[in-house]
Design a protein around this motif. Structure first.
Motif, PDB file in Angstrom:
ATOM      1  N   ILE A 157     -19.477  22.866  12.865  1.00  7.43           N
ATOM      2  CA  ILE A 157     -18.604  22.449  11.760  1.00  7.43           C
ATOM      3  C   ILE A 157     -18.809  23.369  10.559  1.00  7.43           C
ATOM      4  O   ILE A 157     -17.852  23.795   9.907  1.00  7.43           O
ATOM      5  CB  ILE A 157     -18.871  20.978  11.387  1.00  7.43           C
ATOM      6  N   PHE A 158     -20.072  23.695  10.285  1.00  7.09           N
ATOM      7  CA  PHE A 158     -20.350  24.606   9.164  1.00  7.09           C
ATOM      8  C   PHE A 158     -19.725  25.972   9.419  1.00  7.09           C
ATOM      9  O   PHE A 158     -19.105  26.569   8.519  1.00  7.09           O
ATOM     10  CB  PHE A 158     -21.861  24.751   8.963  1.00  7.09           C
ATOM     11  N   GLU A 159     -19.872  26.502  10.631  1.00  3.94           N
ATOM     12  CA  GLU A 159     -19.318  27.814  10.950  1.00  3.94           C
ATOM     13  C   GLU A 159     -17.800  27.828  10.811  1.00  3.94           C
ATOM     14  O   GLU A 159     -17.207  28.793  10.330  1.00  3.94           O
ATOM     15  CB  GLU A 159     -19.711  28.230  12.371  1.00  3.94           C
ATOM     16  N   PHE A 160     -17.150  26.738  11.215  1.00  6.36           N
ATOM     17  CA  PHE A 160     -15.686  26.685  11.188  1.00  6.36           C
ATOM     18  C   PHE A 160     -15.140  26.498   9.783  1.00  6.36           C
ATOM     19  O   PHE A 160     -14.071  27.003   9.438  1.00  6.36           O
ATOM     20  CB  PHE A 160     -15.196  25.550  12.094  1.00  6.36           C
ATOM     21  N   THR A 161     -15.875  25.764   8.941  1.00  6.40           N
ATOM     22  CA  THR A 161     -15.366  25.416   7.605  1.00  6.40           C
ATOM     23  C   THR A 161     -15.978  26.243   6.485  1.00  6.40           C
ATOM     24  O   THR A 161     -15.536  26.139   5.336  1.00  6.40           O
ATOM     25  CB  THR A 161     -15.654  23.934   7.301  1.00  6.40           C
TER      26      THR A 161
END
Length: 353
Positions: free
Chosen positions: A224-228
């Motif tokens: 989620i961190f990588e995507f956002t």
């Protein structure tokens, strides 16, 4: 839809700012402390900048909830490429002042009269202007001119300016020297880091009544961190879609497959190629450590000319250093008060339940 499936009391990831869901990340807590410090000072400008979706508007909503309503009158206006006169009309409307068919001179007199009446009643006046990066130079100058309204040597209105990253560059350009000299503190709000991203998600879920359903596999939070990129608004969008996906698929564990499916759908909707094999970071990746230290930007002292005697230059340097020390101490004190206020607010919320 998914609230009932997962026994949630509310939607935890709405896009509209809701101060009940304010998350005290390192950056957001410091930014809020700067704003509260500015209110205590009662003069000068506070400037908060940040990229789209980093939570500036939620910051203001939280600030207004914490304000003592009995002695602070504030308004929050959002600007969109408006000219100077239109901005003044919007300010007047924010305070409930009639502005129709008024010329600029009459409008300024009405504003001054209103501010003076508030001061005489023992109340402070706060003006928060959001999305300042879209304002033309003349409109920003009008905001500075409002700070010239004084009573007994004190400004009648205090202004907080919020904007995106480019507003920082605007403030550095030629012609803004007078405004820069009135800025008592400025802060740039950055996205969340890996650890804070997980904390943000679990914080909002708990406030919505989450009791572990759905569960999340460890590597999902890294994904989620990588995507956002740790941007709260993007996290809200992705998480809302993940919970909807879980409801539609009737699953009680959000795993890598769920994240890949939802992320691919979002990428395709935004015009990118669909990709069902988004690679998530391995579990042993060390959390990114935030390097956002407390940055104090005190009111600038004049730069000594070449002919300035060494002793005088040393005195001026010492004055600047003392200003930085004083401001840092004051903001740290405000951080302590803010923690207490947020804890009290949380306790009140739990009592209401």
């Amino acid at each position: 839809m998914y609230e009932e499936f997962y026994n949630l009391k509310a939607k935890p990831f709405r896009l509209s700012p809701d101060p009940r869901f304010f998350y005290s990340s390192r950056g957001h807590k410091r930014a809020l402390a700067y704003l509260r410090y500015g209110i205590r000072q009662g003069e000068g400008f506070i400037i908060i900048t940040g990229d789209v979706g980093t939570g500036k508007t939620l910051l203001v909503s939280t600030l207004f909830q914490l304000l003592p309503k009995e002695n602070v009158i504030g308004t929050h206006i959002v600007t969109t490429q408006m000219q100077a006169d239109d901005l003044l009309r919007m300010v007047a409307a924010g305070y409930g002042i009639a502005y129709q068919r008024m010329n600029k001179a009459s409008l300024l007199r009405s504003l001054e009269s209103y501010f003076r009446g508030c001061i005489q009643e023992g109340k402070r006046v706060l003006l928060v202007v959001d999305e300042c990066q879209g304002l033309p130079r003349k409109a920003i100058e009008e905001l500075r001119m409002l700070s010239n309204f004084q009573m007994k040597g004190r400004p009648m209105v205090q202004s907080f300016l919020l904007g995106q990253r480019e507003f920082r560059a605007t403030m550095r350009t030629e012609g803004f020297e007078q405004l820069r000299q009135r800025v008592i503190a400025a802060y740039h709000l950055k996205p969340l880091d890996t650890e804070e991203t997980r904390g943000y998600i679990e914080h909002r879920l708990r406030l919505a009544g989450w009791r572990g359903d759905p569960a999340f596999t460890e590597n999902v939070f890294d994904g989620i961190f990588e995507f956002t990129d740790g941007v709260p608004r993007r996290i809200n969008t992705l998480m809302d879609r993940l919970l909807l996906y879980g409801y539609l698929e009737e699953v009680h564990e959000i795993n890598q497959h769920c994240l890949n499916s939802v992320a691919s759908d979002i990428i395709e909707e935004q015009g990118g190629p669909a990709d069902e094999s988004i690679t998530l970071p391995p579990l042993d990746v060390s959390p990114q450590i935030a390097s956002d230290e407390l940055k104090v930007e005190p009111r600038a002292a004049p730069v000594p000319p070449k002919s300035t005697p060494p002793a005088e230059a040393d005195n001026r340097l010492a004055a600047v250093e003392q200003s930085m020390t004083d401001l840092t101490g004051a903001v740290r004190e405000e951080l302590a008060l803010l923690r207490k206020a947020l804890l009290n607010q949380k306790d009140l919320g739990e009592d209401d339940k």
